[in-house]
Design a protein around this motif. Structure first.
Motif, PDB file in Angstrom:
ATOM      1  N   ARG A   1      41.731  37.310  40.666  1.00 42.53           N
ATOM      2  CA  ARG A   1      41.104  38.393  41.584  1.00 42.53           C
ATOM      3  C   ARG A   1      42.124  39.217  41.998  1.00 42.53           C
ATOM      4  O   ARG A   1      42.265  40.230  42.137  1.00 42.53           O
ATOM      5  CB  ARG A   1      40.127  37.690  42.447  1.00 42.53           C
TER       6      ARG A   1
ATOM      7  N   ASP B   1      35.653  42.431  34.172  1.00 42.41           N
ATOM      8  CA  ASP B   1      34.510  42.245  34.719  1.00 42.41           C
ATOM      9  C   ASP B   1      33.825  41.050  34.090  1.00 42.41           C
ATOM     10  O   ASP B   1      33.440  40.041  34.766  1.00 42.41           O
ATOM     11  CB  ASP B   1      33.411  43.293  34.629  1.00 42.41           C
ATOM     12  N   TYR B   2      33.972  41.130  32.662  1.00 41.70           N
ATOM     13  CA  TYR B   2      33.505  39.527  31.968  1.00 41.70           C
ATOM     14  C   TYR B   2      34.260  38.528  32.252  1.00 41.70           C
ATOM     15  O   TYR B   2      33.429  37.512  32.524  1.00 41.70           O
ATOM     16  CB  TYR B   2      33.391  40.431  30.410  1.00 41.70           C
TER      17      TYR B   2
ATOM     18  N   TYR C   1      35.925  37.775  35.027  1.00 43.79           N
ATOM     19  CA  TYR C   1      35.744  37.197  36.361  1.00 43.79           C
ATOM     20  C   TYR C   1      34.410  36.697  36.432  1.00 43.79           C
ATOM     21  O   TYR C   1      34.148  35.621  36.923  1.00 43.79           O
ATOM     22  CB  TYR C   1      36.053  38.460  37.367  1.00 43.79           C
ATOM     23  N   GLN C   2      33.403  37.478  35.874  1.00 42.70           N
ATOM     24  CA  GLN C   2      31.967  36.934  35.768  1.00 42.70           C
ATOM     25  C   GLN C   2      31.894  35.456  35.121  1.00 42.70           C
ATOM     26  O   GLN C   2      31.430  34.626  35.620  1.00 42.70           O
ATOM     27  CB  GLN C   2      31.234  37.698  35.239  1.00 42.70           C
ATOM     28  N   LYS C   3      32.472  35.327  33.896  1.00 41.92           N
ATOM     29  CA  LYS C   3      32.528  34.029  33.284  1.00 41.92           C
ATOM     30  C   LYS C   3      33.201  33.111  34.008  1.00 41.92           C
ATOM     31  O   LYS C   3      32.751  31.938  34.012  1.00 41.92           O
ATOM     32  CB  LYS C   3      33.297  34.234  31.887  1.00 41.92           C
TER      33      LYS C   3
ATOM     34  N   VAL D   1      33.499  32.826  37.240  1.00 42.76           N
ATOM     35  CA  VAL D   1      32.612  32.313  38.476  1.00 42.76           C
ATOM     36  C   VAL D   1      31.578  31.387  37.928  1.00 42.76           C
ATOM     37  O   VAL D   1      31.182  30.288  38.460  1.00 42.76           O
ATOM     38  CB  VAL D   1      32.285  33.490  39.223  1.00 42.76           C
ATOM     39  N   GLU D   2      31.062  31.840  36.837  1.00 41.06           N
ATOM     40  CA  GLU D   2      30.014  31.183  36.180  1.00 41.06           C
ATOM     41  C   GLU D   2      30.332  29.866  35.976  1.00 41.06           C
ATOM     42  O   GLU D   2      29.664  28.625  36.103  1.00 41.06           O
ATOM     43  CB  GLU D   2      29.696  31.766  34.821  1.00 41.06           C
TER      44      GLU D   2
END
Lengths: 92, 271
Positions: free
Chosen positions: B134, B31-32, B34-36, B38-39
Motif C-alpha cells: 500500500r 487496484d486488482y 490490492y483488492q485480491k 485484502v480478500e
C-alpha cells in the motif's frame, strides 16, 4: 539470490551459496528418485537448515520475488515424490 | 535450478502470473492486486477459524472418550465383583480401545495447534506485505512515469502474489489435515454412539495386517494386565489367570504363570 522456504520466510543468500544449495537439492532428489525414504527427512532438513543459517531473513515489510522456492519443512516423502514427478504441492 | 526447488518455483510463478494477467493497465493491476490481497487476508482469517473449530471438536471428543474410559472401568469392576469375568473382559477391551483412541486424539490436537500457529504467522506476514504494498503504490504513483510505474507495480504485485500463493499453500495443507481428522472423528462418534467401540481399530489408516495383529496382541496383554490388577484390587488375586482366561493363543513364554501341574510342552515345543 532470494530463497523462500514455503510456510516460513524468504532469505537473502550470496550467489556463491547456489552451488552448495544445488548439491543439497540433488542429494534430496537422489533419495526421492531411488525411493529411499530413510535419510530423506535428514537430507531435506539439511537443505532447509543451510538456507536458514547462511541466509539473511528478508523483512516482512520488504517486497521481494524469490528465485528459488522450497517446499514446506513438513514435506512428506510421498509429497516429495509427487512434487518431483507430477502435479506438485500446489493445487490449481 | 533443477530438482525439487526448481519445480516448486516454476509452479508458484505460473500461478502468480496467472493471477496478475487478469488486469491490463497499471492502475487496474494496482487496484486488482490490492483488492485480491485484502480478500486473501480475509480467507486466511477464515482458515484459522476453521482450524480452531476442528480443534475444539476434537477436544470435545476427547472429553467424551475420557468419560467412556471411566465408565467402562467402573462397569468392568462391577462385572468382575459379581463374577462375570467375560463381561469384565469385554468392558476392559473397549476401555483399551478408547484409551488408544485418546492418545491419537492428543497427537491430532497438537498437530492442529501447530497448524493454527503456522497460519497465524502466515497471516501476520501477509498483512505486513500488503501494508508495504500500500505504501509502495503511493510512492510509485508519485515518482514514476506511467510506463515505469507499470514495471514497478508488477514487480511489487508479483512479490506480494508470491506471499499470497504461499499462504494459499499453507491453508490448503491445513484444510487437508482437518478434513482427514474430521472424517475420522465423525466415524468414531458414530461407532461410539452405536456402542461398537472395538471397530475403531479397523479405521486405522495405512495399517497392514501385521500391524493390526501386533496391535491386537499388545492390546490383548494390556487387557490381561488390567484384569489381573482389578482382580487383585477386588481381593480375588488368588485366582490367577487360569482355565478359560488363558485364552491369548500365543503366550507360551510366560515364565511364572504356567500352571505347572500337567507338565505339557507348550505349543511348538523346542528341542
Amino acid at each position: 539470490m532470494i530463497v523462500r522456504i514455503s510456510g516460513e520466510d524468504q532469505y537473502r543468500l550470496a550467489d556463491g551459496d547456489a552451488v552448495r544449495l544445488n548439491e543439497l537439492d540433488n542429494a534430496v532428489i537422489a533419495l526421492v528418485e531411488s525411493g529411499r525414504e530413510d535419510g530423506f527427512a535428514d537430507a531435506y532438513a539439511a537443505l532447509l537448515d543451510y538456507v536458514r543459517t547462511h541466509g539473511e531473513r528478508v523483512g516482512d515489510d520488504e517486497i521481494e520475488t524469490s528465485e528459488v522456492i522450497l517446499p514446506p519443512s513438513d514435506l512428506s516423502f510421498a509429497e516429495a515424490g509427487r512434487e518431483f514427478t507430477g502435479e506438485g504441492l500446489i493445487p490449481d | 535450478m533443477a530438482g525439487l526447488t526448481g519445480r516448486m518455483s516454476t509452479v508458484v510463478k505460473a500461478k502468480v502470473s496467472k493471477l496478475l494477467d487478469r488486469a491490463e493497465d497499471p492502475a487496474e493491476t494496482l487496484d486488482y492486486s490490492y483488492q485480491k490481497q485484502v480478500e486473501q487476508l480475509q480467507n486466511v482469517k477464515k482458515g484459522i477459524a476453521d482450524v480452531v473449530t476442528a480443534k475444539k471438536r476434537l477436544q470435545m471428543q476427547e472429553a467424551t472418550l475420557k468419560q467412556s474410559v471411566v465408565k467402562l472401568d467402573t462397569q468392568a469392576r462391577q462385572a468382575l465383583s459379581s463374577g462375570q469375568e467375560d463381561l469384565a473382559r469385554t468392558a476392559l477391551e473397549r476401555k483399551n480401545v478408547a484409551q488408544t483412541e485418546l492418545q491419537g486424539l492428543d497427537t491430532q490436537v497438537a498437530e492442529l495447534e501447530d497448524q493454527q500457529q503456522k497460519l497465524t504467522d502466515s497471516e501476520q506476514k501477509l498483512r505486513a506485505k500488503i501494508e508495504a504494498f500500500r505504501t509502495k503504490k503511493e510512492v510509485i504513483k508519485a515518482q514514476y512515469s506511467a510506463a515505469e510505474a507499470q514495471v514497478r507495480i508488477s514487480e511489487a504485485a508479483t512479490g506480494v502474489g508470491e506471499q499470497m500463493a504461499d499462504v494459499g499453500l499453507a491453508m490448503q495443507r491445513a484444510v487437508d489435515k482437518t478434513e482427514n481428522m474430521k472424517a475420522r472423528a465423525d466415524a468414531v462418534s458414530e461407532l461410539e454412539a452405536a456402542g461398537t467401540f472395538d471397530d475403531i481399530t479397523a479405521l486405522g489408516s495405512g495399517e497392514d495386517d501385521i500391524d493390526r495383529q501386533l496391535k491386537s496382541l499388545s492390546s490383548q496383554s494390556a487387557v490381561d494386565d488390567d484384569l489381573a490388577k482389578m482382580k487383585a484390587e477386588l481381593g480375588q488375586g488368588g485366582t490367577a489367570p487360569a482355565g478359560e482366561i488363558s485364552a491369548p493363543a500365543a503366550a507360551p513364554d510366560e515364565p511364572g504363570a504356567a500352571g505347572a501341574a500337567d507338565g505339557q510342552q507348550p505349543g511348538g515345543g523346542q528341542s
